[in-house]
Design an enzyme around this catalytic site. Structure first.
Site, mmCIF file in Angstrom:
data_model
loop_
_atom_site.group_PDB
_atom_site.id
_atom_site.type_symbol
_atom_site.label_atom_id
_atom_site.label_comp_id
_atom_site.label_asym_id
_atom_site.label_seq_id
_atom_site.Cartn_x
_atom_site.Cartn_y
_atom_site.Cartn_z
ATOM 1 N N HIS A 203 0.853 -1.203 0.000
ATOM 2 C CA HIS A 203 0.000 0.000 0.000
ATOM 3 C C HIS A 203 0.878 1.238 0.000
ATOM 4 O O HIS A 203 2.008 1.189 0.507
ATOM 5 C CB HIS A 203 -0.893 -0.005 1.250
ATOM 6 C CG HIS A 203 -2.056 0.937 1.175
ATOM 7 N ND1 HIS A 203 -1.937 2.291 1.363
ATOM 8 C CD2 HIS A 203 -3.379 0.709 0.922
ATOM 9 C CE1 HIS A 203 -3.134 2.857 1.236
ATOM 10 N NE2 HIS A 203 -4.029 1.918 0.965
ATOM 11 N N ASP B 253 2.366 4.686 1.365
ATOM 12 C CA ASP B 253 2.638 4.974 2.783
ATOM 13 C C ASP B 253 1.758 6.106 3.326
ATOM 14 O O ASP B 253 1.899 6.502 4.480
ATOM 15 C CB ASP B 253 4.126 5.271 3.017
ATOM 16 C CG ASP B 253 4.604 6.500 2.276
ATOM 17 O OD1 ASP B 253 3.772 7.181 1.629
ATOM 18 O OD2 ASP B 253 5.814 6.790 2.344
ATOM 19 N N THR C 164 2.950 8.460 -4.255
ATOM 20 C CA THR C 164 3.366 9.352 -5.347
ATOM 21 C C THR C 164 2.593 10.674 -5.273
ATOM 22 O O THR C 164 1.388 10.696 -5.549
ATOM 23 C CB THR C 164 3.087 8.677 -6.718
ATOM 24 O OG1 THR C 164 3.613 7.363 -6.670
ATOM 25 C CG2 THR C 164 3.675 9.451 -7.864
ATOM 26 N N ASP D 80 -36.575 32.002 12.076
ATOM 27 C CA ASP D 80 -36.869 30.968 11.075
ATOM 28 C C ASP D 80 -38.341 31.053 10.668
ATOM 29 O O ASP D 80 -39.150 30.189 11.010
ATOM 30 C CB ASP D 80 -36.523 29.599 11.718
ATOM 31 C CG ASP D 80 -36.761 28.427 10.789
ATOM 32 O OD1 ASP D 80 -36.797 28.640 9.565
ATOM 33 O OD2 ASP D 80 -36.914 27.299 11.303
HETATM 34 C C1 SPV Z 1 -34.615 23.001 10.056
HETATM 35 O O1 SPV Z 1 -33.508 22.510 10.324
HETATM 36 O O2 SPV Z 1 -34.756 24.158 9.674
HETATM 37 C C2 SPV Z 1 -35.818 22.178 10.158
HETATM 38 C C3 SPV Z 1 -35.824 21.022 11.062
HETATM 39 O O3 SPV Z 1 -36.792 22.485 9.515
HETATM 40 S S1 SPV Z 1 -36.539 21.536 12.536
HETATM 41 O O4 SPV Z 1 -35.816 22.711 12.999
HETATM 42 O O5 SPV Z 1 -36.432 20.428 13.471
HETATM 43 O O6 SPV Z 1 -37.938 21.870 12.286
HETATM 44 MG MG MG Z 2 -36.672 24.365 8.642
#
Ligand code: SPV
Ligand code: MG
Length: 431
Positions: free
Chosen positions: A89, A91, A122, A204
């Site tokens: 193999h 190295d 190599t 979010d």
């Molecule tokens: C995310 O990661 O944005 C998701 C998953 O939608 S959760 O946060 O668990 O809803």
């Molecule tokens: Mg999400």
């Protein structure tokens, strides 16, 4: 005549491999093992040529007397069957995670007096260019896009980790561990709406618009090769979703997951603590069907995420929705829960699998995090997404560093916790 064994985990034979073969031929009859697709993915990367072609490539080398399949990264089975006098193999396996493979071979050979031969690896410009080309090919949209479907067919369970930037993409791409004699790495990346928003300091709630989310995808695709599952939130208006599908396909994304909610979306982990509206079965089925009609490639997947358990609407509702969304064309079902116990998720998976053996199932064990990948596989899950752990581990580490610099009025106290300067400047490969 003595037997010399070497294993190939490659898509091209370059001068480095030929050097090993020529060296091997000096000791006896050369037997080449070709690593199976599954083992190659686990150890290195997705193959860009088929297993049969890789076998043919090895057979085509004059000095090679025999070609066999090696199904595991570790050599136990192949050495037990062949009992080679030598294993040869490069190295490069003296260091890093590959060291575990060398240790495995050493312990097997010492049981009957076999020997290891380490040949200088190599490293030169021509080999580097070839290696870089293979990686670049894997990153091209047409190769990357189809890889999630391929992986679902090959891996017992596909493991995706959250990424929201180039640097987290690199972690998903490059992290490989040796644990209890096995090597492992992530198969795919999840571009989470929660973490993409958090990285931008935003809630979010679909506030970070698609154009901005696409820029995150660009950052990730620039530096990685692994397939991407995109968190598409609710998918927005159906009239908008069809455009999103086309753009994601063009970018080489493998799948979008959309959730059956409507109106102002809040993160599912709030559960019923905030007001969230579930879309009707009919409304959401229409969105899925429109997305499927808009899609141009066969590779792309639209996965329907069911929020019935999160919103406490019951198991029957979740299962009814799963049936309807598959009927509408969904390529997979993601079922979500925010319970600590995995019981309701497992009940859903078992009942879904009784009537539907094929449609891929996806789960996100953020709350029910005691469940193992093996248990999920036993209940018919195909994809597990670790949806936010990189962000959640980075944040407290950064916060502590900021606090300590303020506390001590200098940076010395935090230094031992930091990535060394040398490592950070060499972390990113130059082309
Ligand atoms: C995310 O990661 O944005 C998701 C998953 O939608 S959760 O946060 O668990 O809803
Ligand atoms: Mg999400």
């Amino acid at each position: 005549m003595k037997k010399v064994y070497t294993c190939f985990c490659t898509d091209v034979i370059h001068e480095g491999h030929l050097n090993i073969i020529c060296e091997a031929a000096k000791y006896g009859k050369v037997i080449v093992g070709v690593l199976s697709d599954e083992a190659m993915i686990r150890f290195n990367r997705f193959p860009t040529v088929s297993f049969e072609e890789r076998m043919e490539m090895a057979r085509g080398i004059r000095e090679v007397s025999q070609v066999v399949v090696q199904n595991d990264v570790m050599y136990n089975k192949v050495i037990r069957e062949l009992r080679p006098d030598y294993v040869i193999h490069g190295d490069n396996w003296l260091e890093g995670p590959m060291r575990a493979i060398r240790d495995n071979v050493t312990s097997l050979l010492t049981t009957y007096g076999g020997q290891i031969i380490d040949v200088p690896y190599t490293y030169n410009e021509r080999v580097k260019i070839l290696e870089d080309r293979i990686k670049a090919k894997l990153a091209m949209p047409e190769y990357r896009r189809k890889r999630l479907r391929q992986l679902i067919g090959i891996r017992p369970i596909v493991k995706a980790i959250e990424v929201h930037s180039g640097i987290t993409g690199l972690i998903a791409e490059k992290t490989i561990v040796e644990h209890q004699g096995e090597l492992d790495q992530f198969d795919a990346m999840w571009i989470s709406s929660l973490c993409d928003s958090t990285a931008k300091g935003k809630p979010d709630i679909e506030l970070v618009d698609m154009t901005s989310r696409f820029r995150t995808i660009d950052d990730v695709t620039e530096v990685t090769t692994k397939p991407i599952i995109f968190d598409g939130d609710t998918g927005g208006q159906t009239e908008h979703f069809v455009y999103t599908v086309r753009t994601l396909e063009k970018m080489g994304v493998s799948a979008v997951i959309i959730e059956d909610k409507t109106g102002l979306k809040k993160n599912s982990l709030f559960g019923t603590e905030v007001e969230q509206t579930q879309d009707s079965i009919q409304g959401f089925s229409g969105k899925i069907a429109a997305g499927k009609r808009a899609q141009l490639t066969d590779d792309f997947m639209i996965i329907a995420r069911i929020e019935s358990l999160i919103l406490e609407r019951g198991m029957e509702d979740a299962l009814n929705r799963a049936r309807a969304f598959v009927e509408a064309g969904a390529d997979g079902i993601m079922i979500h829960s925010r319970k600590k116990s995995p019981a309701e998720i497992l009940e859903f998976c078992d009942r879904f699998r009784q009537e539907d053996k094929g449609t891929p199932l996806v789960v996100v064990p953020s709350s029910f995090n005691s469940i193992t990948e093996a248990e999920l596989t036993d209940h018919g899950v195909n994809v597990v997404i670790y949806a936010n752990q990189l962000t959640r581990s980075a944040f407290p580490a950064m916060q502590k560093t900021a606090e300590d610099i303020l506390r001590y009025h200098r940076a010395q106290e935090v230094d031992s916790r930091l990535l060394p300067i040398k490592d950070i400047i060499t972390l990113i490969n130059e082309i």
